[in-house]
Design a protein around this motif. Structure first.
Motif, PDB file in Angstrom:
ATOM      1  N   ARG A 229       0.869  -1.247   0.127  1.00 48.48           N
ATOM      2  CA  ARG A 229       0.027  -0.247   0.014  1.00 48.48           C
ATOM      3  C   ARG A 229       0.949   1.125  -0.010  1.00 48.48           C
ATOM      4  NH1 ARG A 229      -5.308  -0.769   1.324  1.00 48.48           N
ATOM      5  NH2 ARG A 229      -5.504   1.400   1.965  1.00 48.48           N
ATOM      6  N   LYS A 230       0.318   2.151  -0.532  1.00 46.04           N
ATOM      7  CA  LYS A 230       1.177   3.592  -0.635  1.00 46.04           C
ATOM      8  C   LYS A 230       1.489   4.292   0.820  1.00 46.04           C
ATOM      9  CE  LYS A 230       0.834   8.113  -2.838  1.00 46.04           C
ATOM     10  NZ  LYS A 230       0.232   9.159  -3.580  1.00 46.04           N
ATOM     11  N   SER A 231       0.628   4.079   1.563  1.00 47.12           N
ATOM     12  CA  SER A 231       0.876   4.684   2.976  1.00 47.12           C
ATOM     13  C   SER A 231       1.953   4.003   3.729  1.00 47.12           C
ATOM     14  CB  SER A 231      -0.356   4.318   3.910  1.00 47.12           C
ATOM     15  OG  SER A 231      -0.713   2.888   3.877  1.00 47.12           O
ATOM     16  N   ILE A 232       2.223   2.410   3.216  1.00 42.42           N
ATOM     17  CA  ILE A 232       3.644   1.842   3.727  1.00 42.42           C
ATOM     18  C   ILE A 232       4.999   2.204   3.044  1.00 42.42           C
ATOM     19  CG2 ILE A 232       4.576  -0.349   4.276  1.00 42.42           C
ATOM     20  CD1 ILE A 232       2.133  -1.541   4.588  1.00 42.42           C
ATOM     21  N   ARG A 233       4.539   2.375   1.728  1.00 38.72           N
ATOM     22  CA  ARG A 233       5.707   2.467   0.873  1.00 38.72           C
ATOM     23  C   ARG A 233       6.300   4.053   1.075  1.00 38.72           C
ATOM     24  NH1 ARG A 233       2.482   1.444  -3.445  1.00 38.72           N
ATOM     25  NH2 ARG A 233       3.011   3.591  -4.379  1.00 38.72           N
ATOM     26  N   VAL A 234       5.573   4.973   1.491  1.00 35.89           N
ATOM     27  CA  VAL A 234       6.122   6.336   1.531  1.00 35.89           C
ATOM     28  C   VAL A 234       7.125   6.363   2.871  1.00 35.89           C
ATOM     29  CG1 VAL A 234       4.150   7.384   0.710  1.00 35.89           C
ATOM     30  CG2 VAL A 234       4.228   6.790   3.172  1.00 35.89           C
ATOM     31  N   LYS A 235       7.025   5.426   3.594  1.00 43.90           N
ATOM     32  CA  LYS A 235       8.010   5.342   4.814  1.00 43.90           C
ATOM     33  C   LYS A 235       9.326   4.710   4.325  1.00 43.90           C
ATOM     34  CE  LYS A 235       4.178   4.507   7.740  1.00 43.90           C
ATOM     35  NZ  LYS A 235       3.603   3.265   9.018  1.00 43.90           N
ATOM     36  N   TYR A 236       9.350   4.041   3.061  1.00 41.81           N
ATOM     37  CA  TYR A 236      10.580   3.513   2.753  1.00 41.81           C
ATOM     38  C   TYR A 236      11.099   3.642   1.364  1.00 41.81           C
ATOM     39  CZ  TYR A 236       9.317   0.159   6.766  1.00 41.81           C
ATOM     40  OH  TYR A 236       9.137  -0.235   7.858  1.00 41.81           O
ATOM     41  N   ASP A 237      10.538   4.665   0.686  1.00 42.18           N
ATOM     42  CA  ASP A 237      10.604   4.852  -0.746  1.00 42.18           C
ATOM     43  C   ASP A 237      12.044   5.601  -0.806  1.00 42.18           C
ATOM     44  OD1 ASP A 237       8.719   4.033  -2.148  1.00 42.18           O
ATOM     45  OD2 ASP A 237       7.540   5.603  -2.290  1.00 42.18           O
ATOM     46  N   SER A 238      12.364   6.537   0.124  1.00 39.95           N
ATOM     47  CA  SER A 238      13.745   7.011   0.241  1.00 39.95           C
ATOM     48  C   SER A 238      14.931   6.344   0.402  1.00 39.95           C
ATOM     49  CB  SER A 238      13.723   8.315   1.394  1.00 39.95           C
ATOM     50  OG  SER A 238      13.509   7.713   2.656  1.00 39.95           O
ATOM     51  N   LYS A 239      14.736   5.244   1.096  1.00 39.17           N
ATOM     52  CA  LYS A 239      15.791   4.313   1.303  1.00 39.17           C
ATOM     53  C   LYS A 239      15.971   3.477   0.118  1.00 39.17           C
ATOM     54  CE  LYS A 239      15.234   3.518   6.324  1.00 39.17           C
ATOM     55  NZ  LYS A 239      14.458   4.346   6.778  1.00 39.17           N
ATOM     56  N   PHE A 240      14.859   3.104  -0.467  1.00 39.73           N
ATOM     57  CA  PHE A 240      15.031   2.287  -1.643  1.00 39.73           C
ATOM     58  C   PHE A 240      15.480   3.053  -2.828  1.00 39.73           C
ATOM     59  CE2 PHE A 240      12.596  -1.061   0.574  1.00 39.73           C
ATOM     60  CZ  PHE A 240      13.238  -2.149   0.293  1.00 39.73           C
ATOM     61  N   MET A 241      14.783   4.228  -2.979  1.00 35.51           N
ATOM     62  CA  MET A 241      15.440   5.218  -4.064  1.00 35.51           C
ATOM     63  C   MET A 241      16.828   5.394  -4.075  1.00 35.51           C
ATOM     64  SD  MET A 241      12.844   6.274  -6.040  1.00 35.51           S
ATOM     65  CE  MET A 241      11.079   6.397  -6.033  1.00 35.51           C
ATOM     66  N   ARG A 368      -4.839  -4.830  -9.803  1.00 32.52           N
ATOM     67  CA  ARG A 368      -4.081  -3.901  -8.841  1.00 32.52           C
ATOM     68  C   ARG A 368      -3.034  -3.043  -9.352  1.00 32.52           C
ATOM     69  NH1 ARG A 368      -3.324  -6.507  -3.228  1.00 32.52           N
ATOM     70  NH2 ARG A 368      -2.352  -4.286  -2.859  1.00 32.52           N
ATOM     71  N   LYS A 369      -2.005  -3.788 -10.074  1.00 30.81           N
ATOM     72  CA  LYS A 369      -0.963  -2.841 -10.736  1.00 30.81           C
ATOM     73  C   LYS A 369      -1.500  -2.005 -11.999  1.00 30.81           C
ATOM     74  CE  LYS A 369       1.990  -5.298 -13.046  1.00 30.81           C
ATOM     75  NZ  LYS A 369       3.335  -6.140 -13.409  1.00 30.81           N
ATOM     76  N   PHE A 370      -2.437  -2.759 -12.662  1.00 33.24           N
ATOM     77  CA  PHE A 370      -2.836  -1.877 -13.792  1.00 33.24           C
ATOM     78  C   PHE A 370      -3.620  -0.734 -13.243  1.00 33.24           C
ATOM     79  CE2 PHE A 370      -6.638  -1.287 -16.189  1.00 33.24           C
ATOM     80  CZ  PHE A 370      -6.332  -0.953 -17.450  1.00 33.24           C
ATOM     81  N   ILE A 371      -4.397  -0.956 -12.275  1.00 32.08           N
ATOM     82  CA  ILE A 371      -5.290   0.259 -11.890  1.00 32.08           C
ATOM     83  C   ILE A 371      -4.562   1.508 -11.441  1.00 32.08           C
ATOM     84  CG2 ILE A 371      -6.991   1.013 -10.312  1.00 32.08           C
ATOM     85  CD1 ILE A 371      -8.308  -1.767 -10.596  1.00 32.08           C
ATOM     86  N   ALA A 372      -3.315   0.785 -10.259  1.00 30.14           N
ATOM     87  CA  ALA A 372      -2.669   1.960  -9.830  1.00 30.14           C
ATOM     88  C   ALA A 372      -1.619   2.741 -10.748  1.00 30.14           C
ATOM     89  CB  ALA A 372      -1.642   1.171  -8.914  1.00 30.14           C
ATOM     90  N   HIS A 373      -1.297   1.902 -11.806  1.00 27.52           N
ATOM     91  CA  HIS A 373      -0.392   2.507 -12.986  1.00 27.52           C
ATOM     92  C   HIS A 373      -1.071   3.656 -13.739  1.00 27.52           C
ATOM     93  CE1 HIS A 373       2.742   2.130 -15.796  1.00 27.52           C
ATOM     94  NE2 HIS A 373       1.785   2.463 -16.817  1.00 27.52           N
ATOM     95  N   ASP A 377      -2.412   5.183  -7.518  1.00 28.05           N
ATOM     96  CA  ASP A 377      -2.459   4.210  -6.138  1.00 28.05           C
ATOM     97  C   ASP A 377      -3.486   4.550  -5.156  1.00 28.05           C
ATOM     98  OD1 ASP A 377       0.016   2.941  -6.719  1.00 28.05           O
ATOM     99  OD2 ASP A 377       1.023   4.854  -5.889  1.00 28.05           O
ATOM    100  N   GLN A 378      -4.144   5.432  -5.193  1.00 30.23           N
ATOM    101  CA  GLN A 378      -5.101   5.846  -3.989  1.00 30.23           C
ATOM    102  C   GLN A 378      -6.311   5.031  -4.477  1.00 30.23           C
ATOM    103  OE1 GLN A 378      -4.862   7.068  -0.985  1.00 30.23           O
ATOM    104  NE2 GLN A 378      -6.779   5.975  -0.947  1.00 30.23           N
ATOM    105  N   LEU A 379      -6.783   5.278  -5.898  1.00 36.13           N
ATOM    106  CA  LEU A 379      -7.952   4.650  -6.334  1.00 36.13           C
ATOM    107  C   LEU A 379      -7.755   3.038  -6.270  1.00 36.13           C
ATOM    108  CD1 LEU A 379     -10.827   5.091  -7.897  1.00 36.13           C
ATOM    109  CD2 LEU A 379      -9.314   4.840 -10.020  1.00 36.13           C
ATOM    110  N   ALA A 380      -6.740   2.690  -6.628  1.00 41.65           N
ATOM    111  CA  ALA A 380      -6.259   1.088  -6.501  1.00 41.65           C
ATOM    112  C   ALA A 380      -6.498   0.503  -5.227  1.00 41.65           C
ATOM    113  CB  ALA A 380      -5.090   0.703  -7.204  1.00 41.65           C
ATOM    114  N   GLU A 381      -6.417   1.313  -4.301  1.00 44.09           N
ATOM    115  CA  GLU A 381      -6.391   0.847  -2.796  1.00 44.09           C
ATOM    116  C   GLU A 381      -7.781   0.868  -2.536  1.00 44.09           C
ATOM    117  OE1 GLU A 381      -3.452   2.921  -0.335  1.00 44.09           O
ATOM    118  OE2 GLU A 381      -1.755   1.927  -1.528  1.00 44.09           O
ATOM    119  N   ASP A 382      -8.564   1.897  -2.882  1.00 40.17           N
ATOM    120  CA  ASP A 382      -9.956   2.161  -2.387  1.00 40.17           C
ATOM    121  C   ASP A 382     -10.572   1.106  -2.965  1.00 40.17           C
ATOM    122  OD1 ASP A 382      -9.376   4.378  -0.901  1.00 40.17           O
ATOM    123  OD2 ASP A 382     -10.084   5.977  -2.556  1.00 40.17           O
TER     124      ASP A 382
END
Length: 591
Positions: A229-241, A368-373, A377-382
């Motif tokens: 979920r985007k809410s989890i990824r935002v906490k780790y994106d900077s590390k992986f980027m 899920r990947k298709f809709i998010a892409h 992301d928010q619509l895919a999660e909703d």
């Protein structure tokens, strides 16, 4: 006769001989490929220009219009990139030589086979293009670009040879395990998001060392991260980027990385960015660097969320005979699209056992990947939250939500590849959302918009996708109409009997929310159906969730030292992805 005159005649003869000496088709293809590579190296700056300029230059290059490419590139280079002028001028002789070779046409000596003219990767890519698109014209165009200069009749024969050939098997993963360098290890704090299910998958792969390399483990982690979920990824994106940026910079260099970065910032199509990356790693000097860069690219494109979405991805679970049947239907002019999707749905429902699990995973994750892409992301999660919650009319609600957003963006002209998107939407609607086109309008309408599936002509002053609510200044009264009356309906899904201003008081059966529509922390279920929420089977009153792939309830967090769906296994045998042989760390392993 003077010696100087004889010398001039000798030079002219030498020049004529060099241009008219017998060459094979393979010589011509190699000569052209080397010329294209040299011209590309002279103009690495062209991606910095607007898309229409860079694409025009690419068109000249790929279609062997080398004079036009050189003239246009020189006009741009003179003022902004003067160092490129000498490089472009040095290509002039080879451009003229190529034109002379092309004029030879049928006089080319050796008639080579297709496997002599293209390498295995090039032929494999053409087969993949055919498999995904089913479009002969695209394959023909791609093949002709490789074979520019060879006479048309010969190209047609080589095209026939291609369609008669069998696809090559992909061999890169086997080669890469012995040649590519091992990846830089992740620091433990980069993997704190992994659930017990994630860890179990990695643990299983690590036990099968003969089948899985460190790069395979890394790619699995990339897949897991992509679907968070985007809410989890935002906490780790900077590390992986940071991990990806530093890994790619170290192997492809700053200039190439800057080119790719500019393409991403300009929102270039994913396919163009990936093709450019493949071109860049093709220039690397040794195979070890090329394969290592290929692996980092495959992982990091998931972190950057630069994965292309193809309709074929949603049909990869079909058996060969089922694929053949779908292909027949697609080509039959008397069969419409809805019949094709109904046949897919039929195949999906008939699947069982492992085949059913695979089909469900491909469709669920793929959609899920298709809709998010394409839609965010928010619509895919909703949509995923609504789909998992279920309830009366939920498939209709999620379909309406999806298609309303889709047409909003489509009408704004913000979607590319519209036909492919429509095809994928239809598959996701029918299988992922399990929506058959029926209307569920809470008894206030019996018709829906044929495009968006939103209920039409709602009675009682109601609005919404399913005539389920009132305008902001009104409330549903006990008769089901929108009103300003004070005797507000108490909608608590049978979990409470009192309301204040429409908000349920003292929800029972382990439910919470304004309408007792959610389960309390540590419980699971669907209270909107009037059912009691059940306590999660997890230690220390831990939270749980429904896994849509395995159709099982899983604990979200386990106590230290435990893993598994119900935290029933010991964690002692599990280690996050590490590379024991790696001696390189990033910022002392504290990314």
């Amino acid at each position: 006769m003077s010696s100087s005159f004889l010398f001039i005649v000798f030079l002219l003869f030498q020049q004529y001989s060099s241009l008219h000496s017998p060459i094979s088709e393979k010589d011509l293809v190699i000569f052209r490929s080397n010329l294209v590579t040299r011209l590309e190296q002279c103009t690495t700056w062209r991606t910095k220009y607007p898309k229409n300029v860079s694409r025009t230059l690419d068109h000249f290059l790929m279609n062997s219009k080398f004079d036009q490419f050189r003239e246009a590139a020189l006009e741009l280079a003179v003022d902004s990139f003067p160092e490129s002028v000498d490089c472009l001028d040095s290509c002039l002789d080879n451009i003229e030589k190529y034109k002379e070779y092309v004029k030879m046409g049928s006089r080319l000596t050796t008639k080579n086979s297709l496997s002599d003219l293209l390498d295995e990767d090039q032929i494999h890519q053409l087969h993949m293009l055919m498999d995904k698109t089913k479009r002969v014209d695209l394959v023909e165009k791609g093949l002709h670009q490789h074979l520019h200069g060879i006479p048309e009749k010969r190209r047609q024969k080589l095209l026939s040879e291609f369609f008669a050939s069998k696809p090559y098997r992909v061999r890169r993963s086997t080669i890469s395990r012995t040649i590519a360098r091992e990846p830089t290890a992740f620091s433990p704090d980069m993997l704190l998001w992994q659930t017990p299910r994630h860890k179990n998958v990695i643990l299983k792969q690590k036990r099968e060392k003969s089948k899985n390399s460190p790069w395979d483990l890394m790619n699995t982690i990339g897949d897991q991260y992509y679907h968070l979920r985007k809410s989890i990824r935002v906490k780790y994106d900077s590390k992986f980027m940071k991990y990806c940026n530093e890994s790619l910079l170290a192997i492809i260099g700053n200039d190439s990385f800057t080119q790719l970065e500019a393409m991403v910032q300009d929102s270039e199509q994913v396919e163009h960015i990936w093709n450019k990356y493949q071109q860049i790693i093709g220039y690397l000097k040794n195979e070890e660097d090329q394969l290592t860069a290929e692996h980092y690219g495959q992982f990091c494109r998931k972190i950057y969320r630069l994965l292309p979405i193809e309709q074929a991805d949603l049909m990869s679970w079909l058996s060969p005979s089922q694929r053949f049947r779908i292909a027949e239907m697609i080509q039959d002019p008397d069969v419409n699209d809805s019949q094709v999707y109904e046949k897919l749905y039929e195949f999906f429902n008939k699947a069982s056992g492992d085949a059913k699990d695979e089909a469900d995973e491909v469709i669920t994750l793929g959609c899920r990947k298709f809709i998010a892409h394409h839609l965010g992301d928010q619509l895919a999660e909703d949509i995923e939250d609504l789909r998992v919650a279920g309830g009366a009319g939920s498939s209709h609600h999620t379909a309406a939500l999806l298609f309303v957003k889709h047409y909003e963006i489509a009408e704004a002209g913000e979607l590319a590849h519209q036909k492919r998107i429509d095809e994928s939407l239809s598959i996701c609607k029918r299988i992922y959302l399990d929506y058959d086109g029926s209307c569920y309008c809470n008894g206030r309408s019996d018709s829906c918009d044929p495009k968006t599936f939103v209920c039409q002509n709602c009675t009682g002053g109601t609005v919404g996708y399913q005539c389920e609510k009132c305008p902001d200044d009104l409330r549903l009264d006990k008769s089901g109409n929108c009103s300003v009356a004070l005797d507000l309906q108490c909608f608590c899904h049978n979990h409470a009997s009192e309301c204040i201003d429409g908000v349920c008081q003292e929800c029972e059966n382990n439910t919470v929310g304004d309408h007792c529509e959610l389960c309390d922390v540590g419980y699971f279920g669907d209270p909107t159906k009037g059912r009691e929420c059940t306590k999660c089977p997890c230690p220390k009153n831990g939270e749980c969730s429904y896994n849509t792939v395995s159709n099982r309830i899983e604990c979200n967090d386990c106590p230290k030292g435990h893993i598994g769906e119900r935290c029933e296994d010991s964690e002692s045998s599990y280690r996050p992805f590490t590379t024991e042989a790696s001696t390189i760390t990033l910022v002392d392993n504290q990314l």
